[in-house]
Design an enzyme around this catalytic site. Structure first.
Site, PDB file in Angstrom:
ATOM      1  N   ASP A  39     -18.581 -23.646  -4.052  1.00  8.70           N
ATOM      2  CA  ASP A  39     -19.753 -22.913  -4.528  1.00  8.70           C
ATOM      3  C   ASP A  39     -21.055 -23.590  -4.096  1.00  8.70           C
ATOM      4  OD1 ASP A  39     -18.945 -20.596  -5.667  1.00  8.70           O
ATOM      5  OD2 ASP A  39     -19.359 -21.138  -7.742  1.00  8.70           O
ATOM      6  N   ASP A 192     -12.944 -23.794 -19.935  1.00  7.04           N
ATOM      7  CA  ASP A 192     -11.635 -24.415 -20.162  1.00  7.04           C
ATOM      8  C   ASP A 192     -11.216 -24.321 -21.625  1.00  7.04           C
ATOM      9  OD1 ASP A 192     -13.690 -26.092 -20.944  1.00  7.04           O
ATOM     10  OD2 ASP A 192     -13.096 -27.765 -19.659  1.00  7.04           O
TER      11      ASP A 192
END
EC number: 2.4.1.-
Length: 470
Positions: A39, A192
């Site tokens: 990214d 997460d």
């Protein structure tokens, strides 16, 4: 069939070691594929990573490079985009490693077999180990906290509840569990923890392997650590707001709901930072200016000492640092309390995502050991043939890149400076003034605590702990 993902963003200090470590995993080559999910918005970093991937492809590794044009959703958006590839349906498991993580070659052989004959198992999480835990005082204090997190929080919850928060890396997911839980969502900065909670509510079980370690880095500067902790404490409060209705309505046992709400979310992420900040940074110093107010010694001394002792037990070699650890944790409560408030009330800073600065602490020997084997150079014979101009040009280009990187490193070294943190400095003045007041009123134990805590805030406020930043 295992898919291995390495999400990264502008992390040119560590991309080589993570890619090399993953490509050296001991697993049938036809049965695993590596996705490098880049990214980065820096063109040079993109080029370097793309070239590293091409180098491993030439050596026969099954590895692909992916770069998003629209970089929405930070890491969650990156992982979600990668899971939408058509070839993902061929794979049963996905292993995730952040850019600074270096799994040992036997990582998959020690984690994936746990899924066999255990259809309810959704996640196998490995423990982290740290290449730079002894680099400075800041990394030593972080190590104490993370040892407690792995040895106590995750290991105990894994044994008794089959649930804990996914650490975002060094874990293997059953892809069916991810899909069943709704996949990666971009609604918080702790994707997460979000996927772990949703998987738990859907009945999936987790296993934590304390004896399987994956090497990584700790932040070495206070600025990097402060931003990391802000995200780690604002994100859970965001998630708590979003997940609370689902937890209440879910058809899991009542005691599991209580564990999620009170222990998983509220105790470590809300109650303890609030307790540390209000008691030691506000109430205690203010009582020095009000003669009628008095706090018993057990509140000021014995309770925090006992809590620090319990936290440090999983890392007994760190026992000499128990006093600095107690003082630093109280100092960090300012950052954690601020993050908690911003996450709970959806303030702007709750949505900040800053990639933790890496230093690339792996030794050159590690990189050489992990590097792909080089083909022997074929020297041109003196029979009138022309020199290999491509090879010469490539060698010159490598030399120029090396010289440029050294120049950048030297420039960065010169640019390092100390930052000033106004909140910490203001609290240090309050605590040191309260210490002087305590000395005048002959309150011995309060004086020593306020003095040392005030000095701790002063050191942090002047950025004298850890490495300086650019």
């Amino acid at each position: 069939m295992v898919l291995v993902q390495i999400p990264m963003c502008n992390e040119k200090e560590v991309y080589q070691q993570s890619i090399a470590a993953v490509c050296n995993l001991d697993w049938p080559k036809s049965n695993f594929l590596v996705q490098v999910l880049d990214d980065s918005d820096d063109p040079l970093t993109q080029t370097l990573i793309r070239e590293e991937v091409a180098k491993w492809q030439q050596q026969g590794a099954r590895i692909v490079y992916r770069h998003r044009v629209l970089r929405d959703g930070y890491k969650a958006g990156n992982l979600k985009s990668a899971m939408s590839c058509s070839y993902v349906k061929e794979y049963e498991f996905v292993a995730i490693f952040d850019a600074d993580f270096q799994p040992h070659p036997d990582f998959l052989k020690r984690t994936v077999p746990h899924f066999k004959d255990n259809d309810e198992l959704g996640l196998v999480q490995a423990r982290w180990s740290f290449v730079n835990k002894d680099e400075n005082l800041l990394t030593r204090l972080q190590y104490i906290n993370l040892c407690f997190h792995f040895e106590v929080e995750q290991q105990v919850n894994g044994v008794f509840l089959n649930f804990f928060g996914f650490n975002g890396t060094a874990g293997v997911w059953r892809i069916k569990a991810l899909e069943d839980s709704g996949g990666w969502l971009e609604r918080t900065t702790v994707e997460d923890m979000d996927i772990a909670v949703r998987a738990h509510l859907h009945g999936w079980k987790f296993i934590f392997l304390n004896d399987v370690e994956c090497q990584c880095e700790l932040p070495e500067s206070y600025e990097a650590y402060r931003k990391q902790q802000h995200r780690w404490h604002s994100g859970p409060m965001q998630l708590f707001r979003l997940c609370l209705p689902d937890i209440i309505k879910c058809k899991i046992a009542f005691w599991k709901k209580a564990n999620l709400i009170f222990l998983f979310f509220l105790l470590r992420k809300l109650i303890l930072p609030f307790y540390s900040f209000t008691l030691f940074c506000i109430i205690l110093p203010m009582t020095m200016f009000v003669p009628e107010a008095e706090l018993p010694d057990w509140v000021v001394c014995y309770v925090p000492a006992l809590m620090s002792l319990l936290n440090i037990l999983p890392s007994p070699k760190s026992f000499p640092f128990i006093i600095p650890y107690l003082l630093f944790e109280n100092t960090m409560s300012v950052t954690k309390f601020n993050a908690m408030i911003s996450g709970l009330f959806q303030l702007g800073s709750a949505y900040e995502w800053v990639v933790t600065k890496k230093s690339g602490r792996s030794s050159e020997g590690d990189l050489i050991a992990l590097a792909p084997p080089k083909e022997p150079v074929k020297h041109a014979t003196r029979t009138g043939s022309a020199p290999n101009l491509d090879a010469v040009a490539k060698e010159e280009q490598q030399q120029q890149q090396l010289a440029a990187s050294r120049k950048d490193a030297a420039a960065k070294k010169k640019e390092k400076h100390n930052r000033i943190y106004k909140k910490e400095l203001a609290l240090s003045m309050l605590l040191l003034t309260a210490a002087a007041r305590s000395l005048l009123s002959k309150q011995g134990i309060h004086f020593y605590f306020l003095l040392f805590q005030g000095v701790s805030f002063l050191l942090v406020g002047l950025d004298l702990i850890g490495e300086q930043v650019e």
